[in-house]
Design an enzyme around this catalytic site. Structure first.
Site, PDB file in Angstrom:
ATOM      1  N   ASP A 160      -4.337   6.416   6.559  1.00 22.31           N
ATOM      2  CA  ASP A 160      -3.829   4.931   6.785  1.00 22.31           C
ATOM      3  C   ASP A 160      -3.999   4.812   8.305  1.00 22.31           C
ATOM      4  OD1 ASP A 160      -3.321   5.017   4.487  1.00 22.31           O
ATOM      5  OD2 ASP A 160      -1.246   4.300   4.298  1.00 22.31           O
ATOM      6  N   TYR A 213      -7.663   4.158   9.490  1.00 24.07           N
ATOM      7  CA  TYR A 213      -7.942   2.782   8.705  1.00 24.07           C
ATOM      8  C   TYR A 213      -7.448   1.761   9.753  1.00 24.07           C
ATOM      9  CZ  TYR A 213      -8.303  -1.307   5.863  1.00 24.07           C
ATOM     10  OH  TYR A 213      -8.166  -2.448   5.256  1.00 24.07           O
ATOM     11  N   ASP A 214      -5.987   1.735   9.923  1.00 25.55           N
ATOM     12  CA  ASP A 214      -5.255   0.743  10.847  1.00 25.55           C
ATOM     13  C   ASP A 214      -6.103   0.686  12.383  1.00 25.55           C
ATOM     14  OD1 ASP A 214      -3.403   0.117   8.982  1.00 25.55           O
ATOM     15  OD2 ASP A 214      -1.783   1.528   9.917  1.00 25.55           O
ATOM     16  N   LEU A 218       1.405  -7.540   5.786  1.00 20.25           N
ATOM     17  CA  LEU A 218       2.051  -7.534   6.916  1.00 20.25           C
ATOM     18  C   LEU A 218       1.170  -7.513   8.352  1.00 20.25           C
ATOM     19  CD1 LEU A 218       5.396  -5.949   5.954  1.00 20.25           C
ATOM     20  CD2 LEU A 218       5.004  -8.151   6.475  1.00 20.25           C
ATOM     21  N   GLU A 230      14.221  -2.752   6.657  1.00 18.16           N
ATOM     22  CA  GLU A 230      14.118  -2.204   5.260  1.00 18.16           C
ATOM     23  C   GLU A 230      12.846  -0.748   5.536  1.00 18.16           C
ATOM     24  OE1 GLU A 230      12.673  -4.909   2.697  1.00 18.16           O
ATOM     25  OE2 GLU A 230      14.218  -6.425   2.966  1.00 18.16           O
ATOM     26  N   LYS A 244       9.563   0.651   4.555  1.00 18.08           N
ATOM     27  CA  LYS A 244       8.149   0.452   4.279  1.00 18.08           C
ATOM     28  C   LYS A 244       7.966   1.278   3.035  1.00 18.08           C
ATOM     29  CE  LYS A 244       3.715  -1.130   5.836  1.00 18.08           C
ATOM     30  NZ  LYS A 244       3.194  -0.986   4.596  1.00 18.08           N
ATOM     31  N   ASP A 296       5.458   3.401   0.725  1.00 12.11           N
ATOM     32  CA  ASP A 296       3.987   3.652   0.589  1.00 12.11           C
ATOM     33  C   ASP A 296       3.835   3.615  -0.795  1.00 12.11           C
ATOM     34  OD1 ASP A 296       1.431   4.085   1.244  1.00 12.11           O
ATOM     35  OD2 ASP A 296       1.840   5.831   1.802  1.00 12.11           O
ATOM     36  N   ARG A 353      -1.363  -7.278  -6.585  1.00 10.29           N
ATOM     37  CA  ARG A 353      -1.698  -8.391  -5.573  1.00 10.29           C
ATOM     38  C   ARG A 353      -3.074  -8.928  -5.766  1.00 10.29           C
ATOM     39  NH1 ARG A 353       0.171  -6.519  -0.185  1.00 10.29           N
ATOM     40  NH2 ARG A 353      -1.489  -4.716  -0.356  1.00 10.29           N
ATOM     41  N   GLU A 366       7.231  -2.680  -4.973  1.00 11.13           N
ATOM     42  CA  GLU A 366       6.501  -1.582  -4.633  1.00 11.13           C
ATOM     43  C   GLU A 366       6.597  -0.522  -6.056  1.00 11.13           C
ATOM     44  OE1 GLU A 366       3.834  -1.061  -1.640  1.00 11.13           O
ATOM     45  OE2 GLU A 366       5.031  -2.543  -2.166  1.00 11.13           O
ATOM     46  N   TYR A 385      12.326  -5.606  -3.455  1.00  6.47           N
ATOM     47  CA  TYR A 385      12.807  -6.227  -2.143  1.00  6.47           C
ATOM     48  C   TYR A 385      12.309  -7.573  -1.877  1.00  6.47           C
ATOM     49  CZ  TYR A 385       7.892  -4.823  -1.273  1.00  6.47           C
ATOM     50  OH  TYR A 385       6.421  -4.672  -1.230  1.00  6.47           O
ATOM     51  N   LYS A 436      12.332  -8.162   9.262  1.00  6.68           N
ATOM     52  CA  LYS A 436      12.274  -9.505   8.724  1.00  6.68           C
ATOM     53  C   LYS A 436      13.343 -10.119   9.278  1.00  6.68           C
ATOM     54  CE  LYS A 436      10.675  -7.666   4.091  1.00  6.68           C
ATOM     55  NZ  LYS A 436      11.022  -7.381   2.925  1.00  6.68           N
ATOM     56  N   LYS A 482       4.940   1.207  11.920  1.00  4.05           N
ATOM     57  CA  LYS A 482       4.674   2.103  11.307  1.00  4.05           C
ATOM     58  C   LYS A 482       4.795   3.649  11.960  1.00  4.05           C
ATOM     59  CE  LYS A 482       1.178   1.796   8.028  1.00  4.05           C
ATOM     60  NZ  LYS A 482      -0.033   1.684   7.466  1.00  4.05           N
ATOM     61  N   CYS A 506     -24.157  28.859  -6.224  1.00  9.46           N
ATOM     62  CA  CYS A 506     -22.696  29.329  -6.308  1.00  9.46           C
ATOM     63  C   CYS A 506     -22.579  30.580  -5.571  1.00  9.46           C
ATOM     64  CB  CYS A 506     -22.733  29.907  -7.907  1.00  9.46           C
ATOM     65  SG  CYS A 506     -20.730  30.359  -8.060  1.00  9.46           S
ATOM     66  N   CYS A 538     -22.446  33.863  -8.211  1.00 14.56           N
ATOM     67  CA  CYS A 538     -23.121  34.228  -9.003  1.00 14.56           C
ATOM     68  C   CYS A 538     -24.671  33.514  -8.664  1.00 14.56           C
ATOM     69  CB  CYS A 538     -22.835  33.878 -10.458  1.00 14.56           C
ATOM     70  SG  CYS A 538     -23.106  32.128 -10.757  1.00 14.56           S
ATOM     71  N   CYS A 567     -20.582  25.066 -10.457  1.00 22.06           N
ATOM     72  CA  CYS A 567     -21.294  26.164 -10.770  1.00 22.06           C
ATOM     73  C   CYS A 567     -21.578  25.996 -12.542  1.00 22.06           C
ATOM     74  CB  CYS A 567     -20.756  27.422 -10.551  1.00 22.06           C
ATOM     75  SG  CYS A 567     -21.688  28.923 -11.529  1.00 22.06           S
ATOM     76  N   CYS A 607     -20.349  33.027 -14.884  1.00 23.82           N
ATOM     77  CA  CYS A 607     -20.073  33.331 -13.638  1.00 23.82           C
ATOM     78  C   CYS A 607     -18.807  34.142 -13.281  1.00 23.82           C
ATOM     79  CB  CYS A 607     -19.754  31.827 -12.772  1.00 23.82           C
ATOM     80  SG  CYS A 607     -19.172  31.854 -11.176  1.00 23.82           S
TER      81      CYS A 607
HETATM   82  S1  IVH Z   1       7.846  -7.553   2.715  1.00 26.80           S
HETATM   83  C1  IVH Z   1       5.009 -11.463   2.992  1.00 26.80           C
HETATM   84  N1  IVH Z   1       8.981  -5.252   2.512  1.00 26.80           N
HETATM   85  O1  IVH Z   1       3.666  -3.080   2.603  1.00 26.80           O
HETATM   86  C2  IVH Z   1       4.923 -10.092   2.982  1.00 26.80           C
HETATM   87  N2  IVH Z   1       6.719  -5.342   1.920  1.00 26.80           N
HETATM   88  O2  IVH Z   1       1.630  -3.556   4.633  1.00 26.80           O
HETATM   89  C3  IVH Z   1       6.140  -9.174   2.505  1.00 26.80           C
HETATM   90  N3  IVH Z   1       5.698  -3.115   1.623  1.00 26.80           N
HETATM   91  O3  IVH Z   1       2.318  -6.216   1.445  1.00 26.80           O
HETATM   92  C4  IVH Z   1       6.202  -7.865   2.515  1.00 26.80           C
HETATM   93  N4  IVH Z   1       7.585  -2.075   1.464  1.00 26.80           N
HETATM   94  O4  IVH Z   1       3.093  -4.287  -0.352  1.00 26.80           O
HETATM   95  C5  IVH Z   1       7.702  -5.810   2.395  1.00 26.80           C
HETATM   96  N5  IVH Z   1      10.204  -3.487   2.561  1.00 26.80           N
HETATM   97  C6  IVH Z   1       9.137  -4.055   2.057  1.00 26.80           C
HETATM   98  C7  IVH Z   1       8.118  -3.240   1.942  1.00 26.80           C
HETATM   99  C8  IVH Z   1       6.784  -3.918   1.789  1.00 26.80           C
HETATM  100  C9  IVH Z   1       6.378  -1.759   1.450  1.00 26.80           C
HETATM  101  C10 IVH Z   1       4.389  -3.228   1.272  1.00 26.80           C
HETATM  102  C11 IVH Z   1       4.018  -4.561   0.713  1.00 26.80           C
HETATM  103  C12 IVH Z   1       3.189  -5.288   1.929  1.00 26.80           C
HETATM  104  C13 IVH Z   1       2.645  -4.049   2.569  1.00 26.80           C
HETATM  105  C14 IVH Z   1       2.211  -4.570   4.082  1.00 26.80           C
END
Ligand code: IVH
Length: 681
Positions: free
Chosen positions: A34, A37-38, A84, A114, A116, A118, A137, A180, A232, A298, A329, A423, A426, A441, A446
Site C-alpha cells: 500500500d 501504491y500511495d 479518503l 478511529e 483505519k 485494513d 464500494r 469494513e 463506522y 473525522k 497512515k 526442475c 529432477c 515440475c 520428482c
Molecule cells: S470513513 C467518506 N472510517 O478506508 C469516506 N473509513 O482509504 C468515509 N476505512 O473508503 C470513510 N476504516 O473503506 C472510514 N474508521 C474508518 C475506516 C475507513 C477503514 C476505509 C474505508 C475508506 C478507506 C479509505
C-alpha cells in the site's frame, strides 16, 4: 521538468496505477505494498496539480478504485461511497486541520479518531430495522450485491435492536451503514494452513483473503470462512437522522443497535489532542482483531461536515473524498538487508517457489532470514539479484516479502537472475501452471515431490506416525527403502538396522510406531493423500459423510457438493483426484499394505454435545488439544477454530487469549477442563 516530460511521466504513472488498481480492487492480489501504491499515486496527483493542462476526469486520482466483478448483480448506492485522503506525514495532517479552522472559523474543532481498518469496504442497507442488502464500494456509485455472502457473518445482526425507551426515535425507514469486512489473523492462518495442506497457493495477507472471499460466488464456501465486520460510517438515512448528530453519537447509536463497532475511538478537541490519540492508537492497534493501517480523523459534528463538503463535488464531477476527514497512515514495518542466495522450493504439487535467503535482520520483533519472492515474474519485475540490498516488509504483518531492491547499493558483481527452465531437483523441464504464474515440475516421480508427499502423509496433521519425521523420510528415500507412501508399511526391522549404528532400539520403535498407525482415523488417511483443496477440516467432513475410502472414491460430484461447506472447486478437486489411475492404485495399495481406516464413531442420538460447537483456547491442565478434541467429538460435538454467536462453548485453559475475551463479550458459556469432564459425565 518540461511539459513534455511531465506528460509522458503522467501517462506512465496513470497506466501503472490502473494496473495496480486492477490487481488490488478486482483481483485482490496486489503486487506492491500500500505504501508504494500511495507513493505512485501521490506523485501522479502532484504532477497533475503542477501541469493542470494534463488533468483528466479519467485519471485514477479523480476516481475511486473499481472492485466490481462478473457474476454479481450491480446496485446503486443511495449516497456515493467515497475514499479518503491519505497522508503519512504529521505536517499534512496539521494542514488538514488548518484548512478546516479557516473554513469554519472555529479554533478548537471537535474530532473523532478511529482505527483505519485494513479490510474491504461494504455498505449495508437496513430497511425499518431489517438487513436487506450488502453492496461493495464498486466504483463508488454502484457496487456488487454481496448480500448472501455478508449474511454468513455470524456477528452481524439481521435486525437492528430497537430502543427499549418508548420515547426514543424510531428506526429509520432506510439507512445505509458503512463498514469494513475483515478476517482475523488466526482465521487467516487457519485458511492458509488448509491451502498449504492442500498444496495450494497461500494468500499474502488477511485483507486479500477477505476481499477474495467476499467475491466468491458460492456463499456456502464463504460460510466456511469466518468473515467478520465492523461498522463506522453513515451513508444515506431516510428520514433524516434523529438521535445522533455527530460521528461520536452515531458510533454510540451503532452500538445501541447491536452492531459490531470499532474497539476504540477517541472524541477529542484540537489537533494536538488528535495527534496524541493517534499515538495511543499506534501503541495499541496490534492487539485489535483486524489489521489497522492508520487512523481516520473525522470532524465530529455532522453540521460542520456538511459545511465543508467534498472534493470534486462540482456539477458534473462526482464526489471524491470528504474535506471533513483525513486518514493518517502508519508506515509499514520494514528493514534493509542483503540477499545471500535465491533458493527454490519444490512443493508437494510441484510448484516451484523462489525464496530469498537473507542476511538475518530484525523486523517487527522477529528475526527474518528468508522472504518469499513469489514467482519468476515477480523477480523479473523487481529485478532482484543475488547480492542485492533489499527492503523486506511483513505484508499484512505476517509473511515477510521482498519489496524492492535498493538500487543505489547495487554492485557491478550482481548479475541478473535467470529463473531455471528445469526442475532444480529432477531436471524435468518446468511447465507454466494453467491460468497462473507459477512454474511447476510436471514429473510425478520428482524426488522432491515424492519426499514432500510422504512427509505430509506421516506428519502430525495426517497419520501422525511417531518417529517418521522429515529426516527419517529423507534417509529412507535416499537408501531406496521406500519409493511411494505404501512402502512405509512394508518396512522391516532388518531393513532399518544397517542405517544406524546400534540402531536396534530406533528400528524397533519406528516399525512399531508405523504398525500402530495401520489402524487409523479415516479422515487422517484422506488428509494424508494430499488431495488439492482438502485440508483437515474437509477431510473430516468427507470421512463423516462417506465412511470409507471406497465410498469416497466412487462419490459423484453431486454427492460431494451436498456436503455443507463444500464449494464446487473442492468437490471437483476430489473428483479429479480419484479419477486419476495412479491415485486409485495408491489407495488400493495402502489397503493392501494393511492400512485400516476407521470411520468416525457416530455419536449416539442424544449424546451430550450432539450438534454443538466448541472452541478450544489456551493450555489445559492435563488434556492435550488432540485429546480434548477427541473427547468432544466422541460426545457428538464439533471443534471449531473461531468464536461466534453460534459457538456453544469455549473450552479455556491457561493463557487463553482473544477467543476467551470474545466468548465473554458474546456471552458464550466458558468451560475449563473440569467443567468439560463434568459435562461429559
Ligand atoms: S470513513 C467518506 N472510517 O478506508 C469516506 N473509513 O482509504 C468515509 N476505512 O473508503 C470513510 N476504516 O473503506 C472510514 N474508521 C474508518 C475506516 C475507513 C477503514 C476505509 C474505508 C475508506 C478507506 C479509505
Amino acid at each position: 521538468m518540461s511539459p513534455n516530460e511531465a506528460h509522458s511521466r503522467i501517462t506512465a504513472l496513470r497506466s501503472e496505477v490502473a494496473h495496480h488498481d486492477e490487481r488490488y480492487y478486482r483481483q485482490a492480489k496486489p503486487e506492491i505494498s500500500d505504501f508504494d501504491y500511495d507513493r505512485i499515486k501521490r506523485e501522479l496527483a502532484k504532477l497533475e496539480a503542477r501541469f493542470p493542462q494534463f488533468a483528466s476526469q479519467e485519471s485514477s486520482t479523480r476516481r475511486v478504485g473499481d472492485d466490481r466483478s462478473e457474476g454479481f448483480v450491480r446496485v446503486k448506492h443511495r449516497l456515493a461511497m467515497t475514499t479518503l485522503d491519505n497522508t503519512y506525514d504529521e505536517t499534512e495532517l496539521r494542514e488538514f486541520h488548518a484548512r478546516l479552522v479557516k473554513a469554519l472559523g472555529v479554533e478548537e474543532l471537535a474530532y473523532t479518531v478511529e482505527p483505519k481498518i485494513d479490510g474491504v469496504a461494504v455498505s449495508l442497507t437496513y430497511e425499518n430495522g431489517k438487513l436487506t442488502r450488502a453492496v461493495t464500494r464498486g466504483d463508488g456509485e454502484e457496487g456488487d450485491d454481496v448480500t448472501a455472502n455478508v449474511r454468513t457473518i455470524r456477528e452481524l445482526p439481521h435486525a437492528l435492536k430497537p430502543a427499549e425507551d418508548l420515547l426514543a426515535p424510531p428506526l429509520p425507514e432506510v439507512i445505509e451503514i458503512r463498514g469494513e469486512i475483515f478476517l482475523r489473523d488466526e482465521e487467516f492462518r487457519r485458511i492458509n494452513q488448509i491451502q498449504e495442506d492442500a498444496g495450494e497457493a497461500l494468500y499474502a495477507n488477511p485483507r486479500n483473503l477477505a476481499a477474495g472471499t467476499l467475491k466468491q460466488l458460492d456463499s456456502k464456501l464463504v460460510a466456511t470462512r469466518c468473515l467478520e465486520i465492523v461498522l463506522y460510517g453513515l451513508g444515506a438515512c431516510e428520514p433524516a437522522p434523529t438521535g445522533f448528530d455527530s460521528q461520536s453519537s452515531f458510533q454510540a447509536q451503532l452500538r445501541a443497535w447491536g452492531l459490531p463497532v470499532v474497539e476504540k475511538f477517541w472524541a477529542v478537541r484540537g489537533i494536538n489532542a488528535v495527534w496524541a490519540s493517534i499515538g495511543e492508537l499506534d501503541a495499541m492497534r496490534r492487539g485489535f482483531a483486524y489489521a489497522t493501517d492508520g487512523a481516520v480523523v473525522k470532524l465530529d459534528q455532522f453540521s460542520q461536515q456538511t459545511v465543508v463538503g467534498y472534493r470534486g463535488a462540482g456539477q458534473a464531477a462526482r464526489k471524491l473524498s470528504p474535506r471533513w476527514a483525513c486518514a493518517y497512515k502508519f508506515a509499514p514495518d520494514r528493514a534493509e538487508t542483503r540477499i545471500n542466495a535465491i533458493s527454490l522450493q519444490v512443493g508437494r504439487t510441484g510448484a516451484v517457489t523462489p525464496v530469498a535467503e537473507l542476511e538475518p535482520v530484525l523486523l517487527a520483533g522477529t528475526t527474518v532470514k528468508r522472504a518469499t519472492l513469489h514467482n519468476a515474474d515477480e523477480i523479473a519485475r523487481k529485478d532482484v539479484r543475488v547480492g542485492d540490498t533489499v527492503l523486506v516488509e511483513k505484508a499484512g504483518e505476517i509473511i515477510p516479502a521482498v519489496i524492492e531492491v535498493v538500487m543505489a547499493k547495487r554492485t557491478p558483481e550482481c548479475v541478473a537472475y535467470v529463473f531455471p527452465t528445469e526442475c532444480p531437483v529432477c531436471a524435468t523441464p518446468l511447465v507454466r501452471e494453467e491460468g497462473g504464474v507459477k512454474w511447476m515440475c510436471p514429473n510425478p516421480e520428482c524426488p522432491e515431490k515424492v519426499r514432500r508427499k510422504i512427509e505430509h502423509f506421516a506428519s502430525k496433521a495426517s497419520l501422525d506416525i511417531d518417529g517418521l519425521g522429515e529426516e527419517v523420510v529423507d534417509l529412507l528415500l535416499t537408501r531406496g527403502l521406500i519409493k511411494i507412501i505404501p512402502d512405509i508399511f512394508r518396512l522391516k526391522i532388518e531393513d532399518l538396522l544397517p542405517l544406524k549404528k546400534s540402531g536396534e532400539v530406533w528400528a524397533g520403535n519406528l516399525v512399531n510406531g508405523i504398525a500402530a498407525r495401520r489402524t487409523t482415523d479415516l479422515w487422517r488417511v484422506i488428509h494424508g493423500l494430499g488431495i488439492p483443496q482438502v485440508g483437515a477440516a474437509s477431510a473430516k467432513d468427507l470421512a463423516r459423510r462417506f465412511r470409507s475410502l471406497d465410498a469416497l472414491a466412487s462419490a459423484s460430484l453431486n454427492d460431494l457438493v451436498q456436503i455443507e461447506g463444500f464449494g464446487e472447486k473442492t468437490a471437483e478437486a476430489v473428483r479429479t483426484w480419484f479419477s486419476n489411475e495412479t491415485n486409485r492404485v495408491l489407495v488400493a495399495d495402502l489397503q493392501a499394505a494393511g492400512v485400516v481406516p476407521t470411520p468416525p464413531v457416530e455419536a449416539a442420538a442424544g449424546a451430550v454435545l450432539a450438534g454443538k460447537t466448541v472452541v478450544l483456547t489456551g493450555t489445559l491442565p492435563t488434556l492435550s488439544r488432540e485429546e480434548a478434541t477427541a473427547l468432544i467429538e466422541a460426545a457428538g460435538g464439533k471443534v471449531s477454530g473461531s468464536v461466534s454467536r453460534k459457538t456453544h462453548y469455549v473450552l479455556a485453559g491457561e493463557e487463553a487469549g482473544a477467543k476467551l475475551e470474545k466468548a465473554k463479550t458474546l456471552g458464550v458459556p466458558v468451560l475449563d477442563e473440569a467443567g468439560l469432564k463434568a459435562l461429559l459425565g
